[in-house]
Write a protein that holds these residues in place. Structure first.
Motif, PDB file in Angstrom:
ATOM      1  N   ALA A  20       0.882  -1.271  -0.026  1.00 38.63           N
ATOM      2  CA  ALA A  20       0.029  -0.052  -0.037  1.00 38.63           C
ATOM      3  C   ALA A  20       0.789   1.196  -0.022  1.00 38.63           C
ATOM      4  CB  ALA A  20      -1.062   0.045   1.287  1.00 38.63           C
ATOM      5  N   ILE A  21       1.923   1.274   0.896  1.00 37.65           N
ATOM      6  CA  ILE A  21       2.850   2.344   0.824  1.00 37.65           C
ATOM      7  C   ILE A  21       3.432   2.639  -0.633  1.00 37.65           C
ATOM      8  CG2 ILE A  21       5.234   3.241   1.752  1.00 37.65           C
ATOM      9  CD1 ILE A  21       2.930   3.487   3.660  1.00 37.65           C
ATOM     10  N   GLU A  22       3.768   1.635  -1.028  1.00 40.05           N
ATOM     11  CA  GLU A  22       4.570   1.839  -2.724  1.00 40.05           C
ATOM     12  C   GLU A  22       3.304   2.722  -3.709  1.00 40.05           C
ATOM     13  OE1 GLU A  22       7.778   1.569  -3.087  1.00 40.05           O
ATOM     14  OE2 GLU A  22       7.705   0.858  -1.046  1.00 40.05           O
ATOM     15  N   GLU A  23       2.241   1.845  -3.531  1.00 35.37           N
ATOM     16  CA  GLU A  23       0.953   2.298  -4.307  1.00 35.37           C
ATOM     17  C   GLU A  23       0.736   3.851  -3.961  1.00 35.37           C
ATOM     18  OE1 GLU A  23      -0.340   1.835  -6.868  1.00 35.37           O
ATOM     19  OE2 GLU A  23      -2.426   2.225  -7.150  1.00 35.37           O
ATOM     20  N   LEU A  24       0.578   4.112  -2.592  1.00 35.53           N
ATOM     21  CA  LEU A  24       0.235   5.502  -2.337  1.00 35.53           C
ATOM     22  C   LEU A  24       1.398   6.552  -2.774  1.00 35.53           C
ATOM     23  CD1 LEU A  24      -0.969   4.512   1.217  1.00 35.53           C
ATOM     24  CD2 LEU A  24      -2.353   5.718  -0.244  1.00 35.53           C
ATOM     25  N   ILE A  25       2.487   6.017  -2.699  1.00 34.85           N
ATOM     26  CA  ILE A  25       3.606   6.823  -3.179  1.00 34.85           C
ATOM     27  C   ILE A  25       3.443   7.170  -4.912  1.00 34.85           C
ATOM     28  CG2 ILE A  25       6.128   7.054  -3.729  1.00 34.85           C
ATOM     29  CD1 ILE A  25       6.779   5.746  -1.210  1.00 34.85           C
ATOM     30  N   ARG A  26       3.136   6.099  -5.663  1.00 35.24           N
ATOM     31  CA  ARG A  26       2.877   6.313  -7.041  1.00 35.24           C
ATOM     32  C   ARG A  26       1.736   7.174  -7.100  1.00 35.24           C
ATOM     33  NH1 ARG A  26      -0.714   5.410 -10.801  1.00 35.24           N
ATOM     34  NH2 ARG A  26      -2.025   4.288  -9.358  1.00 35.24           N
ATOM     35  N   TYR A  27       0.433   6.786  -6.515  1.00 32.80           N
ATOM     36  CA  TYR A  27      -0.782   7.607  -6.624  1.00 32.80           C
ATOM     37  C   TYR A  27      -0.830   9.019  -6.134  1.00 32.80           C
ATOM     38  CZ  TYR A  27      -5.852   8.333  -6.223  1.00 32.80           C
ATOM     39  OH  TYR A  27      -7.053   8.761  -6.396  1.00 32.80           O
ATOM     40  N   ASP A  28      -0.074   9.506  -5.193  1.00 31.20           N
ATOM     41  CA  ASP A  28      -0.098  10.797  -4.818  1.00 31.20           C
ATOM     42  C   ASP A  28       1.013  11.199  -3.717  1.00 31.20           C
ATOM     43  OD1 ASP A  28      -0.653  13.371  -4.936  1.00 31.20           O
ATOM     44  OD2 ASP A  28      -2.559  13.344  -3.802  1.00 31.20           O
ATOM     45  N   SER A  29       2.549  11.261  -4.269  1.00 31.32           N
ATOM     46  CA  SER A  29       3.457  11.036  -3.404  1.00 31.32           C
ATOM     47  C   SER A  29       3.855  12.125  -2.489  1.00 31.32           C
ATOM     48  CB  SER A  29       4.925  10.924  -4.157  1.00 31.32           C
ATOM     49  OG  SER A  29       5.945  11.285  -3.453  1.00 31.32           O
ATOM     50  N   GLY A  30       3.458  13.339  -2.591  1.00 33.26           N
ATOM     51  CA  GLY A  30       3.810  14.113  -1.831  1.00 33.26           C
ATOM     52  C   GLY A  30       5.020  15.123  -2.278  1.00 33.26           C
ATOM     53  N   THR A  31       5.939  14.205  -2.823  1.00 32.42           N
ATOM     54  CA  THR A  31       7.121  14.846  -3.440  1.00 32.42           C
ATOM     55  C   THR A  31       6.654  14.714  -4.979  1.00 32.42           C
ATOM     56  OG1 THR A  31       8.950  14.351  -1.762  1.00 32.42           O
ATOM     57  CG2 THR A  31       9.512  14.696  -3.857  1.00 32.42           C
ATOM     58  N   GLN A  32       6.103  15.841  -5.433  1.00 31.10           N
ATOM     59  CA  GLN A  32       5.658  15.733  -6.850  1.00 31.10           C
ATOM     60  C   GLN A  32       6.876  15.706  -7.920  1.00 31.10           C
ATOM     61  OE1 GLN A  32       1.658  17.681  -7.248  1.00 31.10           O
ATOM     62  NE2 GLN A  32       2.671  19.306  -6.455  1.00 31.10           N
ATOM     63  N   ILE A  33       7.784  16.368  -7.779  1.00 31.83           N
ATOM     64  CA  ILE A  33       8.707  16.615  -8.772  1.00 31.83           C
ATOM     65  C   ILE A  33      10.148  16.221  -8.223  1.00 31.83           C
ATOM     66  CG2 ILE A  33       7.541  18.677  -9.501  1.00 31.83           C
ATOM     67  CD1 ILE A  33       9.704  20.425  -8.448  1.00 31.83           C
ATOM     68  N   GLY A  34      11.168  15.853  -9.049  1.00 30.47           N
ATOM     69  CA  GLY A  34      12.329  15.809  -8.608  1.00 30.47           C
ATOM     70  C   GLY A  34      12.960  16.968  -8.625  1.00 30.47           C
ATOM     71  N   THR A  35      14.137  17.284  -8.112  1.00 37.60           N
ATOM     72  CA  THR A  35      14.835  18.478  -8.053  1.00 37.60           C
ATOM     73  C   THR A  35      15.219  18.918  -9.562  1.00 37.60           C
ATOM     74  OG1 THR A  35      16.778  17.314  -7.214  1.00 37.60           O
ATOM     75  CG2 THR A  35      15.454  18.492  -5.768  1.00 37.60           C
ATOM     76  N   PHE A  36      15.453  20.150  -9.427  1.00 39.92           N
ATOM     77  CA  PHE A  36      16.022  20.765 -10.894  1.00 39.92           C
ATOM     78  C   PHE A  36      17.272  20.277 -11.406  1.00 39.92           C
ATOM     79  CE2 PHE A  36      13.586  24.925 -10.140  1.00 39.92           C
ATOM     80  CZ  PHE A  36      12.308  24.361 -10.398  1.00 39.92           C
ATOM     81  N   ARG A  37      17.374  19.800 -12.627  1.00 40.94           N
ATOM     82  CA  ARG A  37      18.663  19.621 -13.132  1.00 40.94           C
ATOM     83  C   ARG A  37      18.932  20.564 -14.194  1.00 40.94           C
ATOM     84  NH1 ARG A  37      16.604  15.615 -10.042  1.00 40.94           N
ATOM     85  NH2 ARG A  37      17.884  13.595 -10.567  1.00 40.94           N
ATOM     86  N   PHE A  38      20.204  20.821 -14.610  1.00 36.68           N
ATOM     87  CA  PHE A  38      20.740  21.963 -15.473  1.00 36.68           C
ATOM     88  C   PHE A  38      21.466  21.172 -16.708  1.00 36.68           C
ATOM     89  CE2 PHE A  38      20.320  23.472 -10.958  1.00 36.68           C
ATOM     90  CZ  PHE A  38      19.571  23.987 -11.265  1.00 36.68           C
ATOM     91  N   THR A  39      21.294  22.017 -17.858  1.00 37.14           N
ATOM     92  CA  THR A  39      22.196  21.186 -19.119  1.00 37.14           C
ATOM     93  C   THR A  39      23.349  21.951 -19.473  1.00 37.14           C
ATOM     94  OG1 THR A  39      20.635  22.542 -20.388  1.00 37.14           O
ATOM     95  CG2 THR A  39      19.908  20.252 -20.330  1.00 37.14           C
ATOM     96  N   ARG A  40      24.510  21.403 -19.566  1.00 32.16           N
ATOM     97  CA  ARG A  40      25.730  21.852 -19.941  1.00 32.16           C
ATOM     98  C   ARG A  40      25.908  22.213 -21.538  1.00 32.16           C
ATOM     99  NH1 ARG A  40      28.773  23.096 -15.666  1.00 32.16           N
ATOM    100  NH2 ARG A  40      28.624  22.150 -13.883  1.00 32.16           N
ATOM    101  N   GLU A  41      24.953  21.107 -22.312  1.00 36.06           N
ATOM    102  CA  GLU A  41      24.870  21.033 -23.478  1.00 36.06           C
ATOM    103  C   GLU A  41      23.611  20.892 -24.099  1.00 36.06           C
ATOM    104  OE1 GLU A  41      26.216  16.622 -24.335  1.00 36.06           O
ATOM    105  OE2 GLU A  41      26.852  16.751 -22.224  1.00 36.06           O
TER     106      GLU A  41
END
Ligand code: HEM
Length: 410
Positions: free
Chosen positions: A277-298
């Motif tokens: 259930a915990i795994e499914e609850l993370i998939r369904y609505d995790s609370g952490t909605q986004i990964g942190t920002f990444r930046f492109t060097r190229e």
């Protein structure tokens, strides 16, 4: 291009999933314009989000940026504040690998598991305070004090007063999930306020060492493994990454179960489903909605879209988790779901170093409610729930519930 304001309306905060769906159906990568000449490239579909998380060409170091408000030279007139963008989440190898080993030494699985019984007993103690009343705010009465106590003691914030801790957490919460209208100068002020508390915290910890994470960091600094700035940076890492994520996720997990009472009943009837259930609850609505920002060097191509060099990229975990190309019936909460390889703890070198801890704490809090309260239900209309502004965390201010005022079973 899409406009950012749509991501800050009360409707969005109450239910962001239609916006994520719209972005996912628009394109695998959608540029969104923010104030301060900043464009964020949102990655919206599962395969592309997965590939961005795993791809080391994406840098976490803001010096790769060529425009927008996030460039380091726009900040940090005070040198110490550089620690904020040198935390583990914002550095590349080889520094990242070295710092991650230091953090890893403080988070061995046996040390985390050893806390399980104490955490369960504490959740029960909190529950007993309101179990006979028939009503509670599950955030203020359970989730918040639970995470603050267990993770706070583990990290070593117990040398701060309750007021100092609350002040710091409120400021951190604002900084990592800022409302749309927060100005650049406000960020600077917030960082100063947080830094003042951190200096006090580390001074008091140095005078009172124990087996907490921050005492461990201080010892690493004394042994020459960390510079002074890195000591601040790793302290910030732990303060920013753990408690807020656990509070946000435990809140969304309980909210999802309350909004899907048949799943709540199923979990009550079959408590052995808790981990699933915990795994499914993370998939369904995790609370952490986004990964942190990444930046492109190229320039990097993602899903056929060219992202220019010097750009800011955001993997939209919440959109990926409802991608019908990956998950059957993605909008359905199904705690028996088996094929559930979600990205809720990230992937690749920056994956969540506290995943075991996060799963354990959220599991204990959910278990306490499911097994400890009878006939639990939302005490307000779903539309009246108040959600914190900001993108990173989807977090409730309060979660009022009613339940049958029974004693806690032995
Ligand atoms: C259920 C709760 C949690 C969730 C959903 C969660 C989620 C995540 C995610 C998605 C990432 C990857 C971010 C990215 O790649 O951009 C991450 C990284 C991280 N998490 Fe967690 N987390 C949780 C709990 C914790 C806890 C309890 C701790 C610490 C005790 C922690 C410490 C960290 C750290 C330090 C990183 C950065 C790792 C790196 O950059 O190498 N997290 N977390």
């Amino acid at each position: 291009m899409a406009d950012a304001p749509k991501m800050f309306t009360p409707e969005f905060l109450a239910n962001p999933h239609p916006v994520w769906k719209h972005l996912r159906e628009t394109a695998p990568v959608v540029p969104v314009v923010y104030p301060g000449e900043m464009t964020i490239y949102f990655v919206t579909r599962f395969d592309e989000v997965r590939s961005v998380l795993a791809d080391t060409r994406f840098s976490k170091d803001r010096s790769a940026l060529t425009d927008g408000d996030l460039r380091p030279e726009r900040f940090e007139r005070d040198e110490r504040l550089a620690a904020f963008h040198q935390n583990l989440n914002m550095v590349d190898p080889p520094n990242h690998s070295r710092l991650r080993r230091v953090v890893g030494r403080q988070l061995p699985p046996r040390k985390v598991r050893a806390l399980e019984d104490r955490a369960r007993a504490y959740a029960r103690e909190l529950l007993e305070k309101f179990a006979e009343t028939g009503k509670a705010d599950l955030i203020g009465d359970l989730v918040l004090p639970f995470a603050e106590k267990i993770l706070g003691d583990f990290n070593g914030t117990d040398v701060l007063t309750a007021e100092e801790n609350r002040f710091m957490r409120d400021k951190i919460s604002l900084l990592i999930s800022p409302p749309y209208d927060l100005r650049l100068d406000d960020f600077e002020v917030l960082k100063h306020e947080i830094m003042e508390v951190i200096v006090t915290l580390l001074e008091r910890r140095e005078a009172n060492p124990n087996d907490c994470v921050f005492s461990g960091f201080i010892a690493e600094r004394d042994a020459g493994e960390l510079s002074e700035l890195e000591l601040f940076a790793l302290t910030i890492t732990m303060l920013f990454s753990g408690i807020e994520s656990v509070i946000a996720f435990t809140g969304t997990a309980l909210h999802s179960l309350l909004r899907n009472p048949e799943q709540l009943e199923l979990l009550k009837a079959r408590p052995e489903l808790l981990q699933n259930a915990i795994e499914e609850l993370i998939r369904y609505d995790s609370g952490t909605q986004i990964g942190t920002f990444r930046f492109t060097r190229e320039e990097i191509e993602v899903g056929g879209v060219a992202i220019p060099a010097g750009s800011t990229v955001c993997p939209l975990l919440a959109a990926a988790h409802r991608d019908p190309a990956k998950f059957a019936n993605p909008d359905r909460l199904d705690i028996t779901r088996e094929d559930n390889h979600h990205l809720g703890f990230g992937l690749g070198i920056h994956n969540c170093i506290g995943a075991l801890f996060g799963r354990m704490l959220a599991g204990i809090a959910v278990e306490a409610i499911v097994t400890g309260l009878a006939d639990v239900r939302l005490a307000v209309e779903p539309a009246d729930l108040k959600w914190k502004p900001g993108l990173l965390h989807r977090a409730l201010f309060e979660l009022p519930v009613a339940f049958a005022p029974v004693g806690v079973p032995a």
